[in-house]
Design a protein around this motif. Sequence first.
Motif, short mmCIF file in Angstrom:
data_model
loop_
_atom_site.label_atom_id
_atom_site.label_comp_id
_atom_site.label_asym_id
_atom_site.label_seq_id
_atom_site.Cartn_x
_atom_site.Cartn_y
_atom_site.Cartn_z
N THR A 255 -0.39 -2.26 -4.32
CA THR A 255 -0.08 -3.48 -3.57
C THR A 255 1.35 -3.44 -3.06
OG1 THR A 255 -1.63 -4.74 -4.92
CG2 THR A 255 0.02 -5.99 -3.70
N SER A 258 1.46 -0.68 -0.20
CA SER A 258 0.66 -0.97 0.99
C SER A 258 1.21 -2.14 1.78
CB SER A 258 -0.79 -1.23 0.60
OG SER A 258 -0.91 -2.40 -0.19
N ARG A 259 1.80 -3.10 1.08
CA ARG A 259 2.37 -4.26 1.77
C ARG A 259 3.82 -4.04 2.19
NH1 ARG A 259 0.24 -9.45 -1.86
NH2 ARG A 259 -1.99 -8.93 -1.79
N ASP A 265 10.36 -9.58 -1.63
CA ASP A 265 8.90 -9.63 -1.72
C ASP A 265 8.43 -9.23 -3.12
OD1 ASP A 265 8.71 -10.26 1.00
OD2 ASP A 265 8.63 -8.15 1.58
N TYR A 269 6.50 -11.46 -5.82
CA TYR A 269 5.18 -10.99 -6.25
C TYR A 269 5.13 -10.84 -7.77
CZ TYR A 269 1.09 -7.95 -6.67
OH TYR A 269 -0.11 -7.41 -7.03
#
Length: 320
Positions: A255, A258-259, A265, A269
């Motif tokens: 995650t 890929s993001r 961020d 997260y």
Amino acid sequence: ETHLDADGRVHRVKELQDRIFSGGCDPALRREVWPFLLGVYPWDSTRLERAAILEDREALYKVTETQWRSITPDQMKRNALYRDREALVEKDVLRTDRKSDFYKGENNPNVSDMYEMLMTYCQHNFDLGYVQGMSDLISPLHTLYQGNKQHTFWSFVGYMEKMELNFTMDQKRIQEKLSELSSLVYYCDSELYNHLEREDSSNFFFCFRWLLINFKREFKPSEVYELWEVLWTCPYDTDYSLFIATAMLLQERDTIISRQMNFSDILRYINDLSGTLDLHTILGHAEALFHQIRSQEDLPFNIRANILHLSDTPYSSLGK
């Protein structure tokens, strides 16, 4: 009872610790077992000796509490250190776990007792005093012992003996932990590490809270108890929290990559993961990771010497 003799001494201690590490402690026995895990009672103490220890500790607590409560307003005016510590304690207890049944509501005596115990700890360990995050360590203890201040306080003292280096002003140990975590992630997953480095996140500061308070805010309360027991009974000569943190990061690596997450961020997260992680999956991955890494012969010196504390003896001859 199978681990107690007629006088109440705990026997087969290593077997008991290994059982707790592998499967946690029976929740019904935690109030009996944790004082041993946290050094309140010696493992070889009898019931009578433990009663005497608790009586002595209760008297010491009262003396220590009286010391800070006897500070006069005039003395307080000339004691900036005391004022600062009191203000920080008061601020933290008012926002620690207030949604739980044990602490919620106005004028909750359990909140007042937490304040009292943390102020007493400031007097007990005057050099360290109070540092933000300590309320997260005492709160689950207070909940477990259901308001028994003596068991809570002295278990907290024992816990802080394990954790004190996390809270020093220079933050040296926490910085070392983050550096060691960085080394493990680099070794295990260079792609994830390279992404973090590109995004100015290879300092791993987004894991600061995890390591500071032993993942207390990352899992459900009942799971925090089990996780702490794993850390307290770990049979390996290492800081096992590093392998748990590595396992958590590797689980989320797809995650994060890929993001194309940057530091902000990732921090957001990571914080949002709180309460959603499956503890047993993480613990299983952490132990597998530990044995996989420890079995390698080409480990970087930092991991081999500083994290695993290994000599040149081959892993296969040492066993698990």
